[in-house]
Design an enzyme around this catalytic site. Structure first.
Site, PDB file in Angstrom:
ATOM      1  N   GLU A   1     -25.542 -15.309  21.251  1.00 38.22           N
ATOM      2  CA  GLU A   1     -24.788 -14.951  22.458  1.00 38.22           C
ATOM      3  C   GLU A   1     -25.754 -14.138  23.317  1.00 38.22           C
ATOM      4  OE1 GLU A   1     -23.367 -12.782  24.615  1.00 38.22           O
ATOM      5  OE2 GLU A   1     -21.213 -12.651  24.230  1.00 38.22           O
TER       6      GLU A   1
ATOM      7  N   CYS B   1     -22.652  -8.488  29.104  1.00 41.88           N
ATOM      8  CA  CYS B   1     -23.254  -9.799  29.347  1.00 41.88           C
ATOM      9  C   CYS B   1     -22.360 -10.677  30.213  1.00 41.88           C
ATOM     10  CB  CYS B   1     -23.631 -10.468  28.045  1.00 41.88           C
ATOM     11  SG  CYS B   1     -22.377 -10.328  26.793  1.00 41.88           S
TER      12      CYS B   1
ATOM     13  N   LYS C   1     -28.073  -5.346  11.629  1.00 45.11           N
ATOM     14  CA  LYS C   1     -29.021  -4.441  12.281  1.00 45.11           C
ATOM     15  C   LYS C   1     -28.452  -4.031  13.630  1.00 45.11           C
ATOM     16  CE  LYS C   1     -32.684  -4.452  15.192  1.00 45.11           C
ATOM     17  NZ  LYS C   1     -32.450  -3.118  15.697  1.00 45.11           N
TER      18      LYS C   1
ATOM     19  N   GLU D   1     -30.694 -11.508  35.221  1.00 47.44           N
ATOM     20  CA  GLU D   1     -29.681 -10.590  34.704  1.00 47.44           C
ATOM     21  C   GLU D   1     -30.160  -9.151  34.893  1.00 47.44           C
ATOM     22  OE1 GLU D   1     -28.983 -10.398  30.406  1.00 47.44           O
ATOM     23  OE2 GLU D   1     -26.843 -10.347  30.845  1.00 47.44           O
TER      24      GLU D   1
HETATM   25  P1  ADP Z   1     -31.369  -5.466  25.020  1.00 52.83           P
HETATM   26  O1  ADP Z   1     -32.331  -5.588  26.138  1.00 52.83           O
HETATM   27  O2  ADP Z   1     -29.957  -5.642  25.378  1.00 52.83           O
HETATM   28  O3  ADP Z   1     -31.614  -4.271  24.130  1.00 52.83           O
HETATM   29  P2  ADP Z   1     -32.629  -7.039  23.014  1.00 52.83           P
HETATM   30  O4  ADP Z   1     -32.579  -8.498  22.824  1.00 52.83           O
HETATM   31  O5  ADP Z   1     -33.943  -6.406  23.272  1.00 52.83           O
HETATM   32  O6  ADP Z   1     -31.610  -6.755  24.150  1.00 52.83           O
HETATM   33  O7  ADP Z   1     -31.994  -6.287  21.768  1.00 52.83           O
HETATM   34  C1  ADP Z   1     -30.850  -6.699  21.100  1.00 52.83           C
HETATM   35  C2  ADP Z   1     -31.057  -6.487  19.610  1.00 52.83           C
HETATM   36  O8  ADP Z   1     -32.155  -7.289  19.211  1.00 52.83           O
HETATM   37  C3  ADP Z   1     -31.397  -5.062  19.210  1.00 52.83           C
HETATM   38  O9  ADP Z   1     -30.798  -4.766  17.965  1.00 52.83           O
HETATM   39  C4  ADP Z   1     -32.902  -5.106  19.075  1.00 52.83           C
HETATM   40  O10 ADP Z   1     -33.427  -4.140  18.182  1.00 52.83           O
HETATM   41  C5  ADP Z   1     -33.108  -6.503  18.525  1.00 52.83           C
HETATM   42  N1  ADP Z   1     -34.456  -7.039  18.769  1.00 52.83           N
HETATM   43  C6  ADP Z   1     -35.300  -6.767  19.795  1.00 52.83           C
HETATM   44  N2  ADP Z   1     -36.448  -7.463  19.657  1.00 52.83           N
HETATM   45  C7  ADP Z   1     -36.326  -8.203  18.528  1.00 52.83           C
HETATM   46  C8  ADP Z   1     -37.169  -9.133  17.848  1.00 52.83           C
HETATM   47  N3  ADP Z   1     -38.383  -9.444  18.295  1.00 52.83           N
HETATM   48  N4  ADP Z   1     -36.696  -9.708  16.724  1.00 52.83           N
HETATM   49  C9  ADP Z   1     -35.465  -9.439  16.259  1.00 52.83           C
HETATM   50  N5  ADP Z   1     -34.634  -8.548  16.841  1.00 52.83           N
HETATM   51  C10 ADP Z   1     -35.051  -7.941  17.959  1.00 52.83           C
END
Ligand code: ADP
Length: 498
Positions: free
Chosen positions: A267, A303, A191, A398
Site C-alpha cells: 500500500e 496516503c 517493524k 506526493e
Molecule cells: P515514509 O517516507 O512514509 O517514512 P518509507 O517508505 O521511507 O516511508 O518508510 C516506511 C517504512 O519502511 C518504515 O518503517 C521504514 O523504516 C521502512 N523502510 C524504509 N526504507 C526501507 C528499506 N530500504 N527496506 C525496508 N524497509 C524500509
C-alpha cells in the site's frame, strides 16, 4: 479511558509515561544484539521522547525463528476459530482500556493532536473486532467435479508474515496489518517506523496479555535500511505486507526477487483527486469541512489525502473563497491541548520536504491563496495554491503535507482526465448530484477507493467491511474487509478421489 482531561493533566500523564524501547521477541522485551539506540523526537517540542534499541539483522533473524517455531507447532494457528476470536476481541478491549496511554505514545512521537489520536483508537480496536468476527465467516469453496472426486479450495495460513509500517498512523497501521494476519492464523514480525515505534511495542505486549501465545507477534524496532531490508530479504518470511512510500515498496519488490520470491502486499503513495461539479453550489458551506478533512486530516500526512481539487468552472470562485477562509482559520496547536485539531508535521525532514514543494510551486507560477503564515518549527498552516497546471511538481508528486492545489474544468471528461493524470491510484472523491456523471466516474477513475457524495453530512459509512486495492504506483494487494483477510491466506486446491 478518560475523556475530560485538561492540557495540564495530559502533560502530567506524558511526563509519567513508561516507554517500551526494546525489541519484543518470543513474548518478551529483549536486548538487541546491537548496543546502539536512536531517539524519536517530539516534533511539537523538539525534545527526545525516549531512546529505542536500534534493531539489527540478527534481531530480525531471532524474531523470524521465534515466529517460525510458533507457526510450526501450531500454538496459535491450530487454536479453534472461537478461541482466536476471543483473543482478538480481548486485544480490542485492551486497546480501549489503555487508550490514553496508546494515544499519548503516538502524539509524542509523531506530533498528531491528542484529540485525533484518541479518535483513532476506535479504528485500531475496530480492526481487531472486525477480524475477530471474520475468523469463522471465511470459508473456501467446494468445486464441481466428477462423481468420484470431491474438489475444494482450502484457505490456509501463509506462515510467517513480515509487516513494515509507516509513521503517520502508528497504532492504526499496526492494527490494520496485525489483526488480519493473526486472524488468518499466521505469526508475524512487525517493524514499526523508526519515527514512531512505541505504540507497536505496547500493542504486542497487550496482545500477549490478551492471550496471543509467545512467538506469534514479534516486533523489531530500528531503521529501514537495516531491519526493514533484513525482513524484506529474509528467506524465512513467507509473505510481506508493507505500507509506505512507492520508492521503498519497489525496493521490497527487488528484495523479494533477490531472495525467496515472497509475495507482497504493498500500500504505497497517492496523489488523489477530489472532483466537484457545479451542481453542488447550494452545498458549499456543508462541503467545506469534508473537503478539508479529506485533504488536511493528520496535517495532510495520509496516503489517501485528496489534495488535488478539480472544480467545475462556475463553482470555482465561490468554493475556493470558502475553502481559503476555512483553511485560514485552522490554527496549529499544542498537541496535548484537547482543543487542538491540527498538530505538527512529524519530523523536520518531512517539513523540509513539504517546504521544498511550496518553493517549487511558487517558482513554477502557482499562486498561494491562503495567508502566508510563517512556519514555526514543525508547525505550519494548511496551504491552498491556485493557478496550478498539471505538469507542476505540486500537481504530480506526493507531498504528504497540508498543501492543496486547485484545478478547474469545463467539461466532465476533462475532469476525469485530470483526475487520472497521475502515476498513482489510491483514492478519489467526487461531489455531484448528477447520477450519470457519478456512474461515468465509477468506471473511469483509476483508484482503489472512491467516495461519491451528493450531499455533505456524516453517515455511518461502511464500518470495516470495505476492501480496496491500489492501482499503478499506489501498490497492489487488498487491505480491509474480507478480501483483506484473504490476502493473508493461501489457496490450496484439494482433489479427494475415491
Ligand atoms: P515514509 O517516507 O512514509 O517514512 P518509507 O517508505 O521511507 O516511508 O518508510 C516506511 C517504512 O519502511 C518504515 O518503517 C521504514 O523504516 C521502512 N523502510 C524504509 N526504507 C526501507 C528499506 N530500504 N527496506 C525496508 N524497509 C524500509
Amino acid at each position: 479511558m478518560t475523556d475530560t482531561m485538561t492540557k495540564a493533566e495530559w502533560q502530567t500523564r506524558a511526563e509519567r509515561l513508561v516507554f517500551r524501547t526494546q525489541p519484543f521477541i518470543d513474548g518478551s522485551f529483549v536486548s538487541s544484539s546491537s548496543e546502539e539506540t536512536f531517539a524519536p523526537i517530539n516534533p511539537a517540542t523538539g525534545r527526545e521522547v525516549c531512546r529505542i534499541a536500534v534493531g539489527s539483522a540478527e534481531d530480525v533473524d531471532r524474531a523470524v525463528k521465534a515466529a517460525r517455531v510458533s507457526f510450526q507447532d501450531g500454538r496459535w494457528r491450530k487454536k479453534s476459530p472461537l478461541t482466536k476470536k476471543s483473543v482478538l476481541l480481548r486485544i480490542a478491549d485492551l486497546i480501549e482500556k489503555h487508550g490514553d496511554e496508546l494515544a499519548l505514545l503516538d502524539v509524542l512521537e509523531m506530533g498528531k493532536t491528542i484529540s485525533n489520536a484518541k479518535a483513532e483508537l476506535g479504528f485500531s480496536a475496530g480492526f481487531f473486532r472486525y477480524y475477530a468476527e471474520a475468523i469463522d465467516k471465511l470459508n473456501g469453496d467446494v468445486i464441481p467435479a466428477d462423481i468420484s472426486t470431491l474438489a475444494f479450495n482450502l484457505l490456509v495460513s501463509r506462515g510467517v508474515v513480515g509487516a513494515i509500517i509507516p509513521w503517520n498512523f502508528p497504532l492504526i497501521m499496526a492494527s490494520l496489518k496485525v489483526a488480519p494476519i493473526l486472524a488468518a492464523g499466521n505469526s508475524v514480525v512487525l517493524k514499526p517506523s523508526e519515527i514512531a515505534s512505541t505504540s507497536s511495542l505496547r500493542l504486542a505486549e497487550l496482545a500477549t496479555e490478551a492471550g496471543v501465545p509467545n512467538g506469534v507477534f514479534n516486533v523489531v524496532t530500528g531503521l529501514g535500511k537495516t531491519v526493514g531490508e533484513a525482513i524484506g530479504r529474509h528467506h524465512g518470511i513467507d509473505m510481506l505486507s508493507f505500507t509506505g512510500s512507492t520508492q521503498t515498496g519497489r525496493r521490497l519488490m527487488a528484495y523479494s526477487g533477490e531472495s525467496n520470491g515472497k509475495p507482497l502486499l504493498l500500500e504505497l503513495g497517492g496523489k488523489s483527486p477530489q472532483i466537484i461539479t457545479a451542481d453542488m453550489r447550494s452545498n458549499i458551506k456543508g462541503m467545506v469541512s469534508q473537503i478539508m478533512h479529506e485533504a488536511f486530516w493528520n496535517q495532510g500526512q495520509w496516503c489517501v489525502a485528496r489534495s488535488r481539487l478539480i472544480v467545475e468552472a462556475p463553482l470555482r470562485d465561490a468554493l475556493v473563497d470558502a475553502l481559503v477562509k476555512a483553511a485560514a482559520e485552522v490554527v496549529p496547536g499544542d498537541t496535548l491541548d484537547p482543543s487542538s485539531t491540527f498538530g505538527a508535521i512529524a519530523t523536520t525532514t518531512q517539513m523540509e520536504r513539504i517546504q521544498s514543494y511550496v518553493t517549487s510551486a511558487r517558482e513554477d507560477g502557482a499562486r498561494l491563496l491562503t495567508p502566508d503564515f510563517p512556519v514555526n518549527g514543525c508547525f505550519m498552516s494548511p496551504m491552498i495554491f491556485g493557478e496550478v497546471t498539471r505538469d507542476m511538481r505540486i500537481a504530480r508528486e506526493e507531498i504528504f503535507g497540508p498543501v492543496m492545489s486547485i484545478h478547474t474544468f469545463t467539461d466532465f471528461d476533462e475532469a476525469l482526465d485530470l483526475a487520472n493524470d497521475t502515476q498513482y491510484g489510491l483514492a478519489a472523491s467526487l461531489w455531484t448530484k448528477d447520477l450519470r456523471r457519478a456512474h461515468q466516474a465509477i468506471t473511469a477513475l483509476d483508484a482503489g477507493k472512491l467516495t461519491i457524495r451528493s450531499t455533505p453530512g456524516a453517515t455511518e459509512q461502511s464500518g470495516f467491511a470495505l476492501a480496496s486495492e491500489g492501482w499503478g504506483a499506489s501498490g497492489f494487494g487488498a487491505e480491509g474487509g474480507m478480501a483483506g483477510l484473504r490476502s493473508y491466506c493461501r489457496l490450496k486446491a484439494v482433489e479427494l478421489v475415491s
